[in-house]
Design a protein around this motif. Structure first.
Motif, PDB file in Angstrom:
ATOM      1  N   ALA A 373      34.650  49.010  31.713  1.00 17.61           N
ATOM      2  CA  ALA A 373      35.825  48.663  32.513  1.00 17.61           C
ATOM      3  C   ALA A 373      35.966  49.579  33.719  1.00 17.61           C
ATOM      4  O   ALA A 373      36.279  49.130  34.826  1.00 17.61           O
ATOM      5  CB  ALA A 373      37.071  48.735  31.639  1.00 17.61           C
ATOM      6  N   GLN A 374      35.713  50.883  33.529  1.00 14.55           N
ATOM      7  CA  GLN A 374      35.822  51.841  34.628  1.00 14.55           C
ATOM      8  C   GLN A 374      34.782  51.551  35.707  1.00 14.55           C
ATOM      9  O   GLN A 374      35.054  51.690  36.909  1.00 14.55           O
ATOM     10  CB  GLN A 374      35.647  53.262  34.093  1.00 14.55           C
ATOM     11  N   MET A 375      33.608  51.100  35.284  1.00 17.08           N
ATOM     12  CA  MET A 375      32.545  50.789  36.229  1.00 17.08           C
ATOM     13  C   MET A 375      32.869  49.531  37.049  1.00 17.08           C
ATOM     14  O   MET A 375      32.559  49.440  38.241  1.00 17.08           O
ATOM     15  CB  MET A 375      31.232  50.582  35.466  1.00 17.08           C
ATOM     16  N   LYS A 379      35.130  47.010  41.784  1.00 13.90           N
ATOM     17  CA  LYS A 379      34.757  45.676  42.270  1.00 13.90           C
ATOM     18  C   LYS A 379      35.901  44.681  42.179  1.00 13.90           C
ATOM     19  O   LYS A 379      35.771  43.538  42.609  1.00 13.90           O
ATOM     20  CB  LYS A 379      33.568  45.149  41.457  1.00 13.90           C
ATOM     21  N   LEU A 380      37.034  45.113  41.608  1.00 16.90           N
ATOM     22  CA  LEU A 380      38.155  44.210  41.384  1.00 16.90           C
ATOM     23  C   LEU A 380      39.081  44.222  42.598  1.00 16.90           C
ATOM     24  O   LEU A 380      39.576  45.281  42.998  1.00 16.90           O
ATOM     25  CB  LEU A 380      38.921  44.669  40.139  1.00 16.90           C
ATOM     26  N   PRO A 381      39.357  43.055  43.227  1.00 19.66           N
ATOM     27  CA  PRO A 381      40.295  43.016  44.354  1.00 19.66           C
ATOM     28  C   PRO A 381      41.686  43.472  43.926  1.00 19.66           C
ATOM     29  O   PRO A 381      42.093  43.247  42.779  1.00 19.66           O
ATOM     30  CB  PRO A 381      40.309  41.534  44.757  1.00 19.66           C
ATOM     31  N   SER A 382      42.415  44.114  44.831  1.00 19.95           N
ATOM     32  CA  SER A 382      43.746  44.607  44.485  1.00 19.95           C
ATOM     33  C   SER A 382      44.731  43.470  44.224  1.00 19.95           C
ATOM     34  O   SER A 382      45.716  43.646  43.497  1.00 19.95           O
ATOM     35  CB  SER A 382      44.286  45.513  45.593  1.00 19.95           C
ATOM     36  N   LYS A 383      44.481  42.316  44.805  1.00 19.81           N
ATOM     37  CA  LYS A 383      45.252  41.099  44.535  1.00 19.81           C
ATOM     38  C   LYS A 383      44.262  39.970  44.327  1.00 19.81           C
ATOM     39  O   LYS A 383      43.205  39.940  44.946  1.00 19.81           O
ATOM     40  CB  LYS A 383      46.180  40.747  45.698  1.00 19.81           C
ATOM     41  N   GLY A 384      44.645  39.024  43.472  1.00 18.96           N
ATOM     42  CA  GLY A 384      43.716  37.926  43.283  1.00 18.96           C
ATOM     43  C   GLY A 384      44.181  36.909  42.271  1.00 18.96           C
ATOM     44  O   GLY A 384      45.262  37.008  41.692  1.00 18.96           O
ATOM     45  N   ASN A 385      43.321  35.917  42.085  1.00 20.58           N
ATOM     46  CA  ASN A 385      43.543  34.854  41.115  1.00 20.58           C
ATOM     47  C   ASN A 385      42.630  35.073  39.919  1.00 20.58           C
ATOM     48  O   ASN A 385      41.441  35.337  40.089  1.00 20.58           O
ATOM     49  CB  ASN A 385      43.278  33.487  41.761  1.00 20.58           C
ATOM     50  N   ILE A 390      37.233  36.143  37.406  1.00 21.89           N
ATOM     51  CA  ILE A 390      36.330  36.142  36.238  1.00 21.89           C
ATOM     52  C   ILE A 390      35.155  35.199  36.409  1.00 21.89           C
ATOM     53  O   ILE A 390      34.228  35.220  35.601  1.00 21.89           O
ATOM     54  CB  ILE A 390      37.083  35.795  34.938  1.00 21.89           C
ATOM     55  N   LYS A 391      35.189  34.362  37.459  1.00 24.86           N
ATOM     56  CA  LYS A 391      34.108  33.400  37.662  1.00 24.86           C
ATOM     57  C   LYS A 391      32.776  34.114  37.827  1.00 24.86           C
ATOM     58  O   LYS A 391      31.750  33.702  37.285  1.00 24.86           O
ATOM     59  CB  LYS A 391      34.405  32.540  38.890  1.00 24.86           C
ATOM     60  N   GLY A 392      32.784  35.208  38.538  1.00 29.73           N
ATOM     61  CA  GLY A 392      31.548  35.947  38.749  1.00 29.73           C
ATOM     62  C   GLY A 392      31.218  36.885  37.607  1.00 29.73           C
ATOM     63  O   GLY A 392      30.045  37.218  37.385  1.00 29.73           O
ATOM     64  N   ASN A 393      32.238  37.332  36.873  1.00 28.72           N
ATOM     65  CA  ASN A 393      32.009  38.283  35.787  1.00 28.72           C
ATOM     66  C   ASN A 393      33.132  38.163  34.754  1.00 28.72           C
ATOM     67  O   ASN A 393      34.237  38.644  34.982  1.00 28.72           O
ATOM     68  CB  ASN A 393      31.954  39.714  36.338  1.00 28.72           C
ATOM     69  N   PRO A 394      32.875  37.511  33.604  1.00 34.03           N
ATOM     70  CA  PRO A 394      33.918  37.336  32.580  1.00 34.03           C
ATOM     71  C   PRO A 394      34.515  38.645  32.080  1.00 34.03           C
ATOM     72  O   PRO A 394      35.653  38.661  31.606  1.00 34.03           O
ATOM     73  CB  PRO A 394      33.176  36.606  31.448  1.00 34.03           C
TER      74      PRO A 394
END
Length: 478
Positions: A373-375, A379-385, A390-394
């Motif tokens: 999770a830390q890694m 890569k996680l946008p600060s805001k999103g849907n 999760i489409k690119g990475n479950p």
């Protein structure tokens, strides 16, 4: 005060003469659309507390449940009583799912997992302006704050479900009440449940987990072979009475059941990986006495009520007290004497380190999950849907759930999130639940008093001496 018609419906449908405390209070709250947090001891009849209001109110009551077996059991029971209930889950065919969705306006109870609830076809139908929603019930709500490898990140999104549904309903739509039900939650877990589900001024109803008729015992198994032999002796001591043997993994249920069969015991292995039909067959055979006992994981017993269950054996120790008290609670529901025995490895681990290895493996898996999770976090946008992320990475679902659990993320809807500003490094793994379980194993005092203290009943715990646990019986001999 409940009107007489409520009790009359209860008597007609379920056949009981009167409510058990605090069922009437819970039912009244739900009929008045009040949010509730209900901590009701295992076997306390919590299902009726939300099923009865659901059939008395107009609209659909959504029951969010963690286990397929639990949902199927409750829906089958409701359908046998000719009540309009159904379930949606991944094992249904496309045709079956379509039929249930078509019937939604005519149902009173719909059982779903959180993942199914927030799947696009189901969510769209529930948001239909013409579909009245009477309430949202979160069954086995401790799963929302579950500590361990069974963490379900989708549970963290449930707090925004009510407001999102209300946006699609006409102004005259009545308020949607939310109720959370569980058998176990300490003060910290209660606060987290209220916060996560966004309960509004909830009525908190607690009953003590204490069972005066249930004897709690812990015994050392010095070697793996000794553990098996103690199991056999314990089963014989119960003289053919109905019981359950809990182990911690699917593989171990099958291995132990196979070994016990070689010892002339008629039993079966039960776990969530079995086909639905096979699980139903085992449950029925156990309830009808064909199997005196079943070797099972924690998946067995949820939603099942067999008041003749006289004993529970933990072949291996659960990781947490919450798991333990849920599972021992299967025994003695009729109020008659019952026994629970937990077998544990000797403290040094030199002769049998299986319990320690199991804990170490669990912590290693948790550490890997945390590192993963830390890694992924940068890569996680600060805001999103949610769906886009999760489409690119479950695995991003896990990161979102962990951020929300840590108070570092807010869900504006079940699908739109925003990460709060600040430090987003995850905290280290909390070992407190493991330490609590170890303390319970080694306590020299009343075991029920220990559990009462752990689950927030401090005042009762101070004076409690159950007189039937192994520690109290040892004190009585002195």
């Amino acid at each position: 005060m409940l009107p007489p018609s409520v009790l009359q419906t209860f008597q007609k449908v379920w056949g009981y003469s009167d409510f058990r405390p605090p069922q009437a209070e819970i039912i009244e709250n739900l009929l008045c659309d009040r949010d509730s947090l209900v901590l009701l001891a295992t076997g306390g009849g919590k299902s009726i507390c939300f099923q009865l209001p659901a059939i008395l109110k107009q609209g659909l009551t959504i029951v969010i449940s963690p286990l397929l077996a639990l949902m199927e059991d409750q829906v089958q029971d409701l359908q046998r009583r000719e009540l309009p209930a159904a379930t949606l889950h991944s094992n249904l065919t496309s045709r079956e799912r379509h039929q249930v969705l078509q019937k939604l306006p005519h149902l009173r109870l719909l059982y779903v997992s959180p993942e199914t609830l927030l799947s696009q076809p189901v969510w769209e139908r529930l948001c239909a302006p013409t579909l009245a929603i009477a309430g949202i019930m979160v069954d086995e709500a401790h799963c929302l704050v579950q500590w361990g490898d069974t963490f379900r990140p989708t549970y963290r999104r449930l707090g925004s479900v009510r407001s999102a549904l209300m946006q699609h309903k006409p102004p005259e739509h009545s308020r949607i009440a939310i109720a959370a039900f569980t058998a176990t939650a300490n003060s910290h877990a209660q606060a987290e449940l209220i916060s996560c589900l966004q309960l509004e001024q909830p009525q908190v109803i607690r009953t003590s987990p204490y069972r005066a008729n249930l004897s709690l015992n812990v015994a050392i198994a010095w070697t793996p072979l000794c553990r098996k032999h103690q199991t056999v002796r314990f089963i014989h001591s119960q003289k053919g009475q109905t019981g359950l043997i809990y182990v911690r993994s699917r593989r171990e249920t099958e291995e132990l059941a196979e070994w016990l069969s070689t010892q002339s015991f008629h039993t079966a292995a039960y776990h969530a990986g079995l086909p639905s039909e096979q699980r139903r067959q085992i449950e029925t055979a156990w309830i009808e006495g064909e199997y005196p006992f079943v070797v099972c994981t924690s998946a067995f017993g949820l939603g099942l009520n067999n008041p003749r269950t006289r004993w529970v054996l933990h072949f291996q120790a659960p990781l947490t007290l919450a798991e333990y008290i849920q599972e021992v609670g299967r025994a003695g529901r009729d109020g008659n004497p019952a026994t629970a025995l937990m077998l544990v490895s000797e403290p040094t681990g030199f002769l049998d380190n299986s319990d320690r290895n199991r804990q170490d493996f669990f912590l290693q898996q948790q550490q890997k999950q945390l590192q993963r999770a830390q890694m992924l976090l940068p890569k996680l946008p600060s805001k999103g849907n949610f769906s886009d992320v999760i489409k690119g990475n479950p695995d991003m679902a896990l990161v979102l759930g962990m951020l929300h659990s840590a108070g570092k993320l807010v869900w504006h809807s079940p699908f739109a999130y925003e990460i709060r500003a600040g430090n987003h490094k995850f905290a280290e793994i909390d070992r407190t639940p493991l330490l609590q379980m170890q303390a319970y194993m080694s306590t020299r005092h009343c075991r029920w008093a220990f559990l009462m203290q752990a689950f927030g009943f401090e005042r009762e715990a101070k004076t409690l001496r159950c007189g039937v646990c192994d520690r109290c019986l040892q004190q009585n001999k002195k």
